[in-house]
Structures are given as structure tokens and as C-alpha cells.
Design an enzyme around this catalytic site. Structure first.
Site, PDB file in Angstrom:
ATOM      1  N   ASP A 114       0.828  -1.194   0.000  1.00  0.00           N
ATOM      2  CA  ASP A 114       0.000   0.000   0.000  1.00  0.00           C
ATOM      3  C   ASP A 114       0.867   1.250   0.000  1.00  0.00           C
ATOM      4  O   ASP A 114       1.731   1.424   0.867  1.00  0.00           O
ATOM      5  CB  ASP A 114      -0.879  -0.035   1.254  1.00  0.00           C
ATOM      6  CG  ASP A 114      -2.036   0.947   1.218  1.00  0.00           C
ATOM      7  OD1 ASP A 114      -1.860   2.045   0.663  1.00  0.00           O
ATOM      8  OD2 ASP A 114      -3.102   0.601   1.760  1.00  0.00           O
ATOM      9  N   ASP A 136      -7.658   1.908 -10.215  1.00  0.00           N
ATOM     10  CA  ASP A 136      -8.941   1.226 -10.055  1.00  0.00           C
ATOM     11  C   ASP A 136     -10.043   2.281 -10.047  1.00  0.00           C
ATOM     12  O   ASP A 136     -10.036   3.194  -9.219  1.00  0.00           O
ATOM     13  CB  ASP A 136      -8.951   0.446  -8.738  1.00  0.00           C
ATOM     14  CG  ASP A 136     -10.080  -0.567  -8.671  1.00  0.00           C
ATOM     15  OD1 ASP A 136     -11.200  -0.232  -9.124  1.00  0.00           O
ATOM     16  OD2 ASP A 136      -9.859  -1.684  -8.182  1.00  0.00           O
ATOM     17  N   ARG A 206      -0.983  -1.859 -21.103  1.00  0.00           N
ATOM     18  CA  ARG A 206      -2.092  -2.747 -21.450  1.00  0.00           C
ATOM     19  C   ARG A 206      -3.424  -2.170 -21.003  1.00  0.00           C
ATOM     20  O   ARG A 206      -4.471  -2.485 -21.569  1.00  0.00           O
ATOM     21  CB  ARG A 206      -1.866  -4.135 -20.871  1.00  0.00           C
ATOM     22  CG  ARG A 206      -1.908  -4.253 -19.375  1.00  0.00           C
ATOM     23  CD  ARG A 206      -1.541  -5.690 -18.966  1.00  0.00           C
ATOM     24  NE  ARG A 206      -1.763  -5.962 -17.571  1.00  0.00           N
ATOM     25  CZ  ARG A 206      -0.934  -5.623 -16.600  1.00  0.00           C
ATOM     26  NH1 ARG A 206       0.178  -4.957 -16.890  1.00  0.00           N
ATOM     27  NH2 ARG A 206      -1.191  -5.927 -15.343  1.00  0.00           N
TER      28      ARG A 206
END
Length: 227
Positions: A114, A136, A206
Site C-alpha cells: 500500500d 482502479d 495494457r
């Protein structure tokens, strides 16, 4: 330092690692791993000694480097820079180590966890460039508070950034752009540029390729830490 338990990332493990990836984690990670970052290693949260980083140049940080395409590219293109990469997803760390195994970059340090643990112990004003690339998106409205572009993450990031430090953000989620433009500015950054294509030294990842395949428009935002 206390912090909310909410994560701005999802799972930390994916499909079973290949034998070569397990070997990279066992043999290569100790060489690149940044120590004294986690609470277990550094329960007093003593400030990190920057001499522990390889080299002596300016410090850059990539938050969530995925498979390491961009991290390794930037390290190789900028050998005079010390580049820290944080990634809690074990499979991504293994992929990055595979790249470093094939093309070593001695100016890279990896925190396989983290980034908030790292921000806790970085000296104030030590970062000169930060990358947050296709984080995310947490698309559901009730999960927006988990995004990295919230005060609980941006405040410690801003503290660690030097005046004039550059903060680059790439995302293909329009609502992430909206939230970033609100929260990053509030955290002490100015918007420098907002473009539909990557920076001059950008390498396609990607995640960008997936966005384009699925007809989502990438957004590239550049912020500057106010001084």
C-alpha cells in the site's frame, strides 16, 4: 499514523503464479525492495532515510504500477532519477520483476504494498514527480470514496511533494476525471494540462490498450504542486 481502513485498490492476488514469477519474487524482489516502509517493519513510523534509495537524483513515485511497463520504461529513460514503484497486487509485482530481470534498472525501488504506508514515512517535499496511471475506477457511486483521488490519499501525497512537483494522472473513466479535477485542486495542486493523448515520454500500457479496444476515451491530466 492512523488511517481509514478503506482500500483504493481491489484484490491483491490473481491467478496462480508461474514458476518463473515465483522465482522473481524470491530472488529478485529482495534486491529491489524498499525496506522499513510497512507498519510491521517500522512500527514507530520513523521517517525513511532517502539514502536507502539507489542513486542520488530526484525522486519519482508511481502509485500502482500494474505490470511495470511504464515504471521500467521511465527508469531506463531517466537513469539519473530515483524511481519508487508501489503495487499491492502480487501478480503485478511479479510481472514487473520479470521485466527488471530481463532489463535491469538499478534506479528502481519497489514497495510491494500500500502506497499509504510509504507516504506515512516519506520526508515532506521529497517527491518531484508522481504517476497515477489507470487506477482502479471504483465505478459504483457508493465506492467513489475508495478512489485514490480523495482527501485521505491526496493530503499525504501533497505533503510528500516538493513545490512545483508534477502529478500525472491517466484514466479512461469520465467521472474519475470529474472527481480528480475537484479533489486534486483542493489538495494543493494546479491543473497544467488535460489532453486526449499521453505525454511525450509516454509508453502505451495494457490498460490504455484495453480502454481503446473497448471504445473508452483516455484522459491525461497534468497537475503541478503549488508552493
Amino acid at each position: 499514523m492512523g488511517r481509514a481502513p478503506r482500500n483504493f485498490y481491489g484484490r491483491t492476488h490473481g491467478k496462480t503464479l508461474r514458476p518463473s514469477q515465483k522465482r522473481y519474487l524470491a530472488e529478485d524482489l529482495p534486491r529491489y525492495r524498499l525496506n522499513h516502509v510497512t507498519i510491521d517493519e517500522n512500527p514507530e513510523r520513523t521517517e525513511l532515510d532517502l539514502a536507502a534509495l539507489p542513486g542520488s537524483g530526484p525522486i519519482w513515485l508511481e502509485v500502482g504500477f500494474g505490470g511495470g511497463e511504464h515504471l521500467v520504461h521511465m527508469a531506463q529513460q531517466n537513469p539519473g532519477v530515483r524511481l519508487i514503484g508501489c503495487e499491492p497486487f502480487v501478480n503485478g509485482v511479479a510481472m514487473c520483476l520479470g521485466r527488471l530481470h530481463r532489463a535491469p534498472a538499478p534506479n528502481v525501488a519497489i514497495h510491494p504494498g500500500d502506497v499509504r504506508d510509504l507516504l506515512d514515512v516519506l520526508p515532506a517535499g521529497c517527491l518531484h514527480k508522481v504517476f497515477l496511471l489507470y487506477p482502479d475506477p471504483w465505478p459504483k457511486a457508493r465506492h467513489h470514496r475508495r478512489r485514490f483521488v480523495t482527501p485521505e490519499h491526496l493530503r499525504p501525497l501533497a505533503r510528500a511533494c516538493a513545490a512545483g512537483a508534477e502529478f500525472r494522472l491517466a484514466t479512461d473513466i469520465p467521472d474519475y476525471v470529474r472527481q480528480a479535477l475537484e479533489e486534486v485542486l483542493r489538495a494543493g495542486f494546479d491543473l497544467v494540462a488535460q489532453e486526449p493523448r499521453g505525454w511525450d515520454d509516454w509508453i502505451t500500457t495494457r490498460y490504455e490498450a484495453k480502454a481503446l479496444r473497448e471504445d473508452r476515451t483516455p484522459h491525461y491530466l497534468t497537475f503541478r504542486r503549488t508552493g
